[in-house]
Scaffold this motif. Structure first.
Motif, short mmCIF file in Angstrom:
data_model
loop_
_atom_site.label_atom_id
_atom_site.label_comp_id
_atom_site.label_asym_id
_atom_site.label_seq_id
_atom_site.Cartn_x
_atom_site.Cartn_y
_atom_site.Cartn_z
N VAL A 195 -1.53 12.41 0.68
CA VAL A 195 -2.09 13.50 0.08
C VAL A 195 -3.15 13.94 1.04
O VAL A 195 -3.38 13.55 2.15
N SER A 196 -3.93 14.91 0.66
CA SER A 196 -4.94 15.65 1.48
C SER A 196 -6.19 15.83 0.59
O SER A 196 -6.07 16.03 -0.35
N LEU A 197 -7.47 15.60 1.38
CA LEU A 197 -8.73 15.49 0.56
C LEU A 197 -9.31 16.85 1.28
O LEU A 197 -9.43 16.89 2.30
N ALA A 198 -10.01 17.57 0.19
CA ALA A 198 -11.09 18.57 0.61
C ALA A 198 -12.14 18.60 -0.24
O ALA A 198 -11.90 18.57 -1.47
N TRP A 199 -13.50 18.75 0.40
CA TRP A 199 -14.62 18.63 -0.58
C TRP A 199 -14.65 20.14 -1.15
O TRP A 199 -14.63 21.22 -0.47
N ASP A 200 -14.84 20.05 -2.48
CA ASP A 200 -15.10 21.32 -3.25
C ASP A 200 -16.69 21.40 -3.91
O ASP A 200 -16.91 20.66 -4.50
N ASP A 201 -17.40 22.36 -3.10
CA ASP A 201 -18.76 22.52 -3.30
C ASP A 201 -19.12 23.10 -4.84
O ASP A 201 -20.04 22.57 -5.35
N ASP A 202 -18.08 23.82 -5.42
CA ASP A 202 -18.29 24.26 -6.80
C ASP A 202 -18.24 22.95 -7.64
O ASP A 202 -18.91 23.02 -8.69
N ALA A 203 -17.06 22.35 -7.47
CA ALA A 203 -16.94 21.12 -8.37
C ALA A 203 -17.96 19.82 -7.86
O ALA A 203 -17.94 18.86 -8.75
N ASP A 204 -18.45 20.11 -6.79
CA ASP A 204 -19.09 18.92 -6.39
C ASP A 204 -18.34 17.54 -6.22
O ASP A 204 -18.83 16.56 -6.75
N THR A 237 0.93 -1.33 0.08
CA THR A 237 -0.04 -0.09 -0.03
C THR A 237 0.68 1.27 0.26
O THR A 237 0.39 2.14 -0.66
N ASP A 238 2.04 1.22 0.72
CA ASP A 238 2.99 2.38 0.49
C ASP A 238 3.34 2.84 -0.75
O ASP A 238 3.35 4.01 -1.03
N ALA A 239 3.75 1.62 -1.75
CA ALA A 239 3.96 2.16 -2.86
C ALA A 239 2.76 2.58 -3.67
O ALA A 239 2.90 3.38 -4.64
N ALA A 240 1.58 2.12 -3.54
CA ALA A 240 0.37 2.53 -4.14
C ALA A 240 0.00 3.94 -3.89
O ALA A 240 -0.37 4.70 -4.74
N PHE A 241 0.31 4.34 -2.42
CA PHE A 241 0.03 5.67 -1.77
C PHE A 241 0.97 6.78 -2.59
O PHE A 241 0.56 8.03 -2.98
N ALA A 242 2.35 6.17 -2.76
CA ALA A 242 3.16 7.12 -3.27
C ALA A 242 3.09 7.48 -4.97
O ALA A 242 3.11 8.47 -5.34
N LEU A 243 2.57 6.39 -5.44
CA LEU A 243 2.03 6.30 -6.86
C LEU A 243 0.90 7.42 -7.13
O LEU A 243 0.63 8.28 -7.97
N LEU A 244 -0.12 7.26 -6.08
CA LEU A 244 -1.19 8.37 -6.17
C LEU A 244 -0.48 9.83 -5.96
O LEU A 244 -1.04 10.69 -6.73
N ARG A 245 0.24 9.96 -5.02
CA ARG A 245 1.01 11.30 -4.80
C ARG A 245 1.65 12.00 -6.05
O ARG A 245 1.51 13.05 -6.60
N ASP A 246 2.37 10.71 -6.78
CA ASP A 246 3.26 11.30 -7.85
C ASP A 246 2.23 11.72 -9.18
O ASP A 246 2.44 12.74 -9.68
N VAL A 247 0.89 10.95 -9.23
CA VAL A 247 -0.09 11.34 -10.28
C VAL A 247 -0.43 12.70 -10.07
O VAL A 247 -0.76 13.51 -10.90
N VAL A 248 -0.85 13.12 -8.79
CA VAL A 248 -1.72 14.15 -8.38
C VAL A 248 -0.46 15.19 -8.40
O VAL A 248 -0.82 16.51 -9.11
N GLN A 249 0.81 15.20 -8.34
CA GLN A 249 1.72 16.31 -8.34
C GLN A 249 2.10 16.42 -9.63
O GLN A 249 2.28 17.71 -10.20
N GLU A 250 1.84 15.58 -10.73
CA GLU A 250 1.71 15.74 -12.27
C GLU A 250 0.58 16.54 -12.75
O GLU A 250 0.86 17.20 -13.80
#
Length: 423
Positions: free
Chosen positions: A406-415, A349-362
């Motif tokens: 990563v961090s998650l936040a709800w965006d009302d405009d984008a729903d 899971t750590d490798a998967a979390f790192a993959l998610l972070r890399d994709v978000v950074q891109e």
């Protein structure tokens, strides 16, 4: 080919549809993930769904796309017939077990424990039984009776809404219910003893009729035509045409086959399709997966698949292309030209979390959750949050947030959730 499993699928549709609606955040049941899961287990030769279809007008179109034969069992004919579909399903399954020797596996799509006597009888007849049901609406007695049981909400392709978001609003064009939810739920929760007794009687009568001399004199039921493989998620070289939008007020008597020629909208890249299919084969078989078995399974999922659509002369050339890019691994197989195919190690899971972070950074450091899974699969086609033990991608993203990736936040405009990479 002769050693392949032959599967017959029987669907207690009301049980699955109501189970998905009541226990999976109001989502609409989709047969597609079940069809994909069964494609890696053998060749499906019969698909039948039992219900009073006046309650499921829109669902008929979905099932027709997957070549499912709809068995109409009207519930209101001057008296209550709430068990009519169950009894008909039991009788048909027992009849097929005696008359179709080539069918080796029966797939019972229901969570109702009233079908346990049927499962036991099929196993006595040397048939393998696979059960499918929604986890929270499945009796604890049924999975233990089957050779294998698949929970619908754990299948690849089923995106269960997160509980803290509440049940989503019904989709436009959804079916018009002709009875209240309370009334249908009451029918679903009928006294178990009565239903169990009727199901047991149906099994006994069906077995007695199939084994008695008089059974041979009775007219044979029409042979089930071989189901045409579904063509969902078709991926072609040129862009797919836009799906036909079915109006909500369409009459139920309209020929649904004329309205459902459009391809499904949940198309995925071919390398993702290959990785998902290969992962399913590896988890459901004890031995290595060969290239010929992989292509056979891909054709079960999509009969129009051809490697030439992607510019390759042979399937082996297509696999070598994927292997060169690290999507699959090849090894010498039992015969020349038929190599063994496997997925590279996905990691923890750590490798998967790192993959998610890399994709978000891109994506400039933040991205909407709704399209993030597809972006991850472009980097890692064999990615599956369910293989890592998560029910859905949102749960996986929240676990990554708990790990500080990563961090998650709800965006009302984008729903939608906005996912941001942490430093």
């Amino acid at each position: 080919m002769d050693q392949e499993e032959r599967l017959a699928v029987f669907i207690d549709y009301e049980n699955l549809a109501l189970g998905a609606r009541e226990h999976l955040g109001g989502m609409q049941f989709d047969f597609g993930p079940i069809a994909d899961a069964l494609a890696v287990r053998g060749r499906v030769v019969a698909r039948r769904a039992y219900a009073d279809w006046s309650y499921f007008d829109e669902d008929r179109r979905m099932l027709t796309r997957h070549q499912v034969e709809l068995i109409e069992m009207t519930q209101r004919m001057g008296a209550s017939r709430k068990n009519a579909a169950d009894i008909k399903m039991v009788v048909d399954a027992i009849e097929m077990a005696f008359e179709r020797d080539y069918i080796s596996t029966f797939v019972m799509c229901t969570g109702d424990s009233d079908f346990s006597p049927l499962v036991h009888k099929l196993r006595e007849l040397n048939k393998r039984v696979i059960g499918v049901g929604v986890e929270k609406s499945t009796s604890r007695l049924l999975p233990a009776a089957c050779d294998e049981f698949l929970f619908y909400d754990r299948l690849e392709g089923v995106e269960v809404p997160d509980e803290d978001q509440g049940a989503p609003a019904p989709k436009r064009g959804s079916r018009t219910r002709k009875t209240s939810t309370t009334e249908r739920a009451a029918a679903q929760k009928a006294p178990a003893a009565s239903r169990r007794a009727k199901a047991a009687e149906a099994v006994a009568e069906a077995v007695a009729g199939a084994t008695s001399p008089e059974a041979a004199a009775e007219p044979e039921a029409p042979a089930e035509p071989e189901a045409k493989p579904a063509t969902r998620r078709r991926k072609k070289a040129e862009p797919a045409p836009a799906p036909v939008d079915v109006a909500p007020e369409a009459e139920p008597d309209v020929d649904v086959t004329e309205q459902d020629d459009a391809p499904a909208s949940d198309d995925v890249p071919m390398e993702v399709r290959v990785a998902q299919t290969l992962g399913d084969l590896q988890s459901s078989t004890s031995g290595p997966v060969t290239a010929s078995a992989l292509k056979r399974t891909l054709l079960r999922k999509d009969a129009t698949f051809s490697e030439s659509d992607y510019g390759f002369r042979t399937f082996g050339e297509f696999l070598r292309f994927l292997a060169d890019r690290g999507f699959v691994e090849l090894a010498p197989g039992p015969s020349a030209g038929d190599p063994e195919v496997s997925l590279p190690e996905q990691g923890d899971t750590d490798a998967a979390f790192a993959l998610l972070r890399d994709v978000v950074q891109e994506s400039n450091g933040s991205a909407a959750l709704s399209g993030l899974k597809n972006a991850v699969r472009k980097r890692r086609p064999d990615f599956s949050e369910k293989a890592l033990g998560f029910r859905g991608f949102l749960q996986f993203a929240k676990a990554a947030e708990a790990a500080g990736t990563v961090s998650l936040a709800w965006d009302d405009d984008a729903d939608d959730y906005l996912v941001t990479a942490t430093s």
